[in-house]
Design a protein around this motif. Sequence first.
Motif, PDB file in Angstrom:
ATOM      1  N   SER A 152     -16.442 -25.458 -16.016  1.00 25.62           N
ATOM      2  CA  SER A 152     -16.805 -26.281 -14.863  1.00 25.62           C
ATOM      3  C   SER A 152     -15.546 -26.886 -14.241  1.00 25.62           C
ATOM      4  O   SER A 152     -14.539 -27.106 -14.917  1.00 25.62           O
ATOM      5  CB  SER A 152     -17.739 -27.399 -15.337  1.00 25.62           C
ATOM      6  N   SER A 153     -15.640 -27.177 -12.945  1.00 26.34           N
ATOM      7  CA  SER A 153     -14.525 -27.830 -12.245  1.00 26.34           C
ATOM      8  C   SER A 153     -14.559 -29.351 -12.429  1.00 26.34           C
ATOM      9  O   SER A 153     -13.691 -30.050 -11.910  1.00 26.34           O
ATOM     10  CB  SER A 153     -14.592 -27.502 -10.748  1.00 26.34           C
ATOM     11  N   ALA A 154     -15.543 -29.878 -13.145  1.00 22.99           N
ATOM     12  CA  ALA A 154     -15.684 -31.333 -13.312  1.00 22.99           C
ATOM     13  C   ALA A 154     -14.428 -31.944 -13.924  1.00 22.99           C
ATOM     14  O   ALA A 154     -13.794 -31.340 -14.797  1.00 22.99           O
ATOM     15  CB  ALA A 154     -16.886 -31.640 -14.196  1.00 22.99           C
ATOM     16  N   THR A 155     -14.077 -33.140 -13.447  1.00 23.85           N
ATOM     17  CA  THR A 155     -12.915 -33.835 -14.000  1.00 23.85           C
ATOM     18  C   THR A 155     -13.335 -34.500 -15.308  1.00 23.85           C
ATOM     19  O   THR A 155     -13.570 -35.696 -15.383  1.00 23.85           O
ATOM     20  CB  THR A 155     -12.395 -34.879 -13.002  1.00 23.85           C
ATOM     21  N   ALA A 156     -13.476 -33.685 -16.310  1.00 22.47           N
ATOM     22  CA  ALA A 156     -13.956 -34.137 -17.626  1.00 22.47           C
ATOM     23  C   ALA A 156     -13.584 -33.062 -18.631  1.00 22.47           C
ATOM     24  O   ALA A 156     -13.059 -32.006 -18.242  1.00 22.47           O
ATOM     25  CB  ALA A 156     -15.471 -34.326 -17.577  1.00 22.47           C
ATOM     26  N   GLU A 157     -13.836 -33.334 -19.902  1.00 22.23           N
ATOM     27  CA  GLU A 157     -13.512 -32.328 -20.915  1.00 22.23           C
ATOM     28  C   GLU A 157     -14.618 -31.278 -21.027  1.00 22.23           C
ATOM     29  O   GLU A 157     -14.353 -30.124 -21.350  1.00 22.23           O
ATOM     30  CB  GLU A 157     -13.268 -33.007 -22.258  1.00 22.23           C
ATOM     31  N   VAL A 158     -15.858 -31.698 -20.786  1.00 27.07           N
ATOM     32  CA  VAL A 158     -16.976 -30.752 -20.855  1.00 27.07           C
ATOM     33  C   VAL A 158     -17.986 -31.054 -19.750  1.00 27.07           C
ATOM     34  O   VAL A 158     -17.981 -32.129 -19.169  1.00 27.07           O
ATOM     35  CB  VAL A 158     -17.707 -30.826 -22.228  1.00 27.07           C
ATOM     36  N   ASP A 159     -18.826 -30.088 -19.510  1.00 22.56           N
ATOM     37  CA  ASP A 159     -19.933 -30.262 -18.564  1.00 22.56           C
ATOM     38  C   ASP A 159     -21.160 -29.587 -19.187  1.00 22.56           C
ATOM     39  O   ASP A 159     -21.050 -28.862 -20.179  1.00 22.56           O
ATOM     40  CB  ASP A 159     -19.573 -29.625 -17.212  1.00 22.56           C
ATOM     41  N   ILE A 160     -22.309 -29.819 -18.587  1.00 23.90           N
ATOM     42  CA  ILE A 160     -23.562 -29.260 -19.107  1.00 23.90           C
ATOM     43  C   ILE A 160     -24.046 -28.169 -18.161  1.00 23.90           C
ATOM     44  O   ILE A 160     -23.941 -28.299 -16.942  1.00 23.90           O
ATOM     45  CB  ILE A 160     -24.621 -30.379 -19.235  1.00 23.90           C
ATOM     46  N   ASN A 161     -24.562 -27.083 -18.735  1.00 27.61           N
ATOM     47  CA  ASN A 161     -25.138 -26.006 -17.923  1.00 27.61           C
ATOM     48  C   ASN A 161     -26.610 -26.308 -17.641  1.00 27.61           C
ATOM     49  O   ASN A 161     -27.335 -26.744 -18.533  1.00 27.61           O
ATOM     50  CB  ASN A 161     -25.064 -24.669 -18.665  1.00 27.61           C
ATOM     51  N   LEU A 162     -27.031 -26.067 -16.416  1.00 32.05           N
ATOM     52  CA  LEU A 162     -28.433 -26.225 -16.046  1.00 32.05           C
ATOM     53  C   LEU A 162     -29.004 -24.852 -15.689  1.00 32.05           C
ATOM     54  O   LEU A 162     -28.290 -24.015 -15.134  1.00 32.05           O
ATOM     55  CB  LEU A 162     -28.580 -27.151 -14.842  1.00 32.05           C
ATOM     56  N   VAL A 163     -30.281 -24.669 -15.982  1.00 29.06           N
ATOM     57  CA  VAL A 163     -30.945 -23.403 -15.665  1.00 29.06           C
ATOM     58  C   VAL A 163     -32.229 -23.682 -14.899  1.00 29.06           C
ATOM     59  O   VAL A 163     -32.966 -24.626 -15.221  1.00 29.06           O
ATOM     60  CB  VAL A 163     -31.265 -22.621 -16.964  1.00 29.06           C
ATOM     61  N   ARG A 164     -32.460 -22.864 -13.867  1.00 31.64           N
ATOM     62  CA  ARG A 164     -33.727 -22.915 -13.123  1.00 31.64           C
ATOM     63  C   ARG A 164     -34.281 -21.508 -12.986  1.00 31.64           C
ATOM     64  O   ARG A 164     -33.513 -20.547 -12.946  1.00 31.64           O
ATOM     65  CB  ARG A 164     -33.513 -23.505 -11.719  1.00 31.64           C
ATOM     66  N   PHE A 165     -35.596 -21.430 -12.894  1.00 30.25           N
ATOM     67  CA  PHE A 165     -36.246 -20.139 -12.707  1.00 30.25           C
ATOM     68  C   PHE A 165     -36.864 -20.056 -11.314  1.00 30.25           C
ATOM     69  O   PHE A 165     -37.440 -21.035 -10.813  1.00 30.25           O
ATOM     70  CB  PHE A 165     -37.342 -19.929 -13.755  1.00 30.25           C
ATOM     71  N   ASN A 166     -36.805 -18.883 -10.725  1.00 36.36           N
ATOM     72  CA  ASN A 166     -37.448 -18.581  -9.438  1.00 36.36           C
ATOM     73  C   ASN A 166     -37.138 -19.636  -8.375  1.00 36.36           C
ATOM     74  O   ASN A 166     -38.006 -19.995  -7.565  1.00 36.36           O
ATOM     75  CB  ASN A 166     -38.971 -18.449  -9.619  1.00 36.36           C
ATOM     76  N   ALA A 167     -35.924 -20.198  -8.423  1.00 39.28           N
ATOM     77  CA  ALA A 167     -35.461 -21.188  -7.432  1.00 39.28           C
ATOM     78  C   ALA A 167     -36.368 -22.419  -7.373  1.00 39.28           C
ATOM     79  O   ALA A 167     -36.431 -23.092  -6.341  1.00 39.28           O
ATOM     80  CB  ALA A 167     -35.343 -20.550  -6.049  1.00 39.28           C
ATOM     81  N   ASP A 168     -37.048 -22.722  -8.469  1.00 41.29           N
ATOM     82  CA  ASP A 168     -37.930 -23.887  -8.511  1.00 41.29           C
ATOM     83  C   ASP A 168     -37.089 -25.143  -8.788  1.00 41.29           C
ATOM     84  O   ASP A 168     -36.554 -25.296  -9.892  1.00 41.29           O
ATOM     85  CB  ASP A 168     -38.981 -23.694  -9.610  1.00 41.29           C
ATOM     86  N   THR A 169     -36.962 -26.018  -7.790  1.00 39.97           N
ATOM     87  CA  THR A 169     -36.176 -27.247  -7.963  1.00 39.97           C
ATOM     88  C   THR A 169     -37.091 -28.458  -8.204  1.00 39.97           C
ATOM     89  O   THR A 169     -36.637 -29.596  -8.175  1.00 39.97           O
ATOM     90  CB  THR A 169     -35.304 -27.518  -6.713  1.00 39.97           C
ATOM     91  N   GLY A 170     -38.376 -28.207  -8.421  1.00 36.25           N
ATOM     92  CA  GLY A 170     -39.308 -29.304  -8.692  1.00 36.25           C
ATOM     93  C   GLY A 170     -39.145 -29.847 -10.101  1.00 36.25           C
ATOM     94  O   GLY A 170     -38.413 -29.296 -10.926  1.00 36.25           O
ATOM     95  N   ALA A 171     -39.847 -30.946 -10.359  1.00 40.76           N
ATOM     96  CA  ALA A 171     -39.769 -31.605 -11.684  1.00 40.76           C
ATOM     97  C   ALA A 171     -40.708 -30.891 -12.656  1.00 40.76           C
ATOM     98  O   ALA A 171     -41.681 -31.458 -13.147  1.00 40.76           O
ATOM     99  CB  ALA A 171     -40.120 -33.077 -11.541  1.00 40.76           C
TER     100      ALA A 171
END
Lengths: 82, 196
Positions: free
Chosen positions: B61-80
């Motif tokens: 990740s480009s985050a200014t940190a030592e680590v970042d978290i990966n997120l996964v979504r299916f079928n472009a669903d951005t709902g909760a």
Amino acid sequence: MQKLTIDIQANKKEYVDLTQKEEAERLGQTNAGLQEAAAQKEKELTREQAIERLKVSASQEVKDLLAVLGIDTTGEIKKAAD
Amino acid sequence: MNIDFMRKVNELDYRLDSQPKPEISLVLISESVLAGAVASVTFSSIPQNFKSLILQFQLRSSATAEVDINLVRFNADTGANYDHISVQFQSVGTSIAVSRAATSIRAGICEAANSRASNWSPTAIIIPGYSKADREKWLQQFSSAAFGNVSADTDLLIWLNAGRWRSANAITSITVLPNTGPNYVADGILQLYGLA
């Protein structure tokens, strides 16, 4: 900012600019992530940093309790009495 | 050699040949090496003829940190519509995190800008029954990360995760994105396999 879509059936890779809506969502996500990382860092204070913080913010009662545990909130850690 | 003996050998050969043989095959569906920084990577038009999907990647990740978290979504669903539970192991102990009705599944951890440049720790995700339309989807994920320059025991971490998508739709696309990012940097590698 771009996103990569790999269309498997069409065997095609496409780099596309994010829409404004996606940019805004991404920015919100990044800010939330930064806040979360800062909160996590807060949990990872070293003992010395925690004492520094207590020197500023702890009430006298808390300082007295810490002194019982061998922690001098003026900055020195007393040698624990055996 | 007598004829009866040869006949028996032939019969045995035939019987052995006619036994069903266990067959498992892993097919590389798609592989990608990031040519530049991207905010997300999406595999779309995923073929529906496998039993399970396996997604493996090494991203930073480009985050200014030592680590970042990966997120996964299916079928472009951005709902909760996502739930997940993760266990993180470090030398000092374990921690557990749970989230329900989230807008993505947290799927492991990766190095970020303040981590040693050559660190590209891996993440592997398996999604069983991804094409079935009669059940909600689960993923199981295993990943690891190295913080900073790995100067302390606590700089090594293992992350196990189970995530759920509240949908019975067949998965036709998978998107991976960094939690903080905003980008994954160039030279990240992703592979999507089908398990037949």
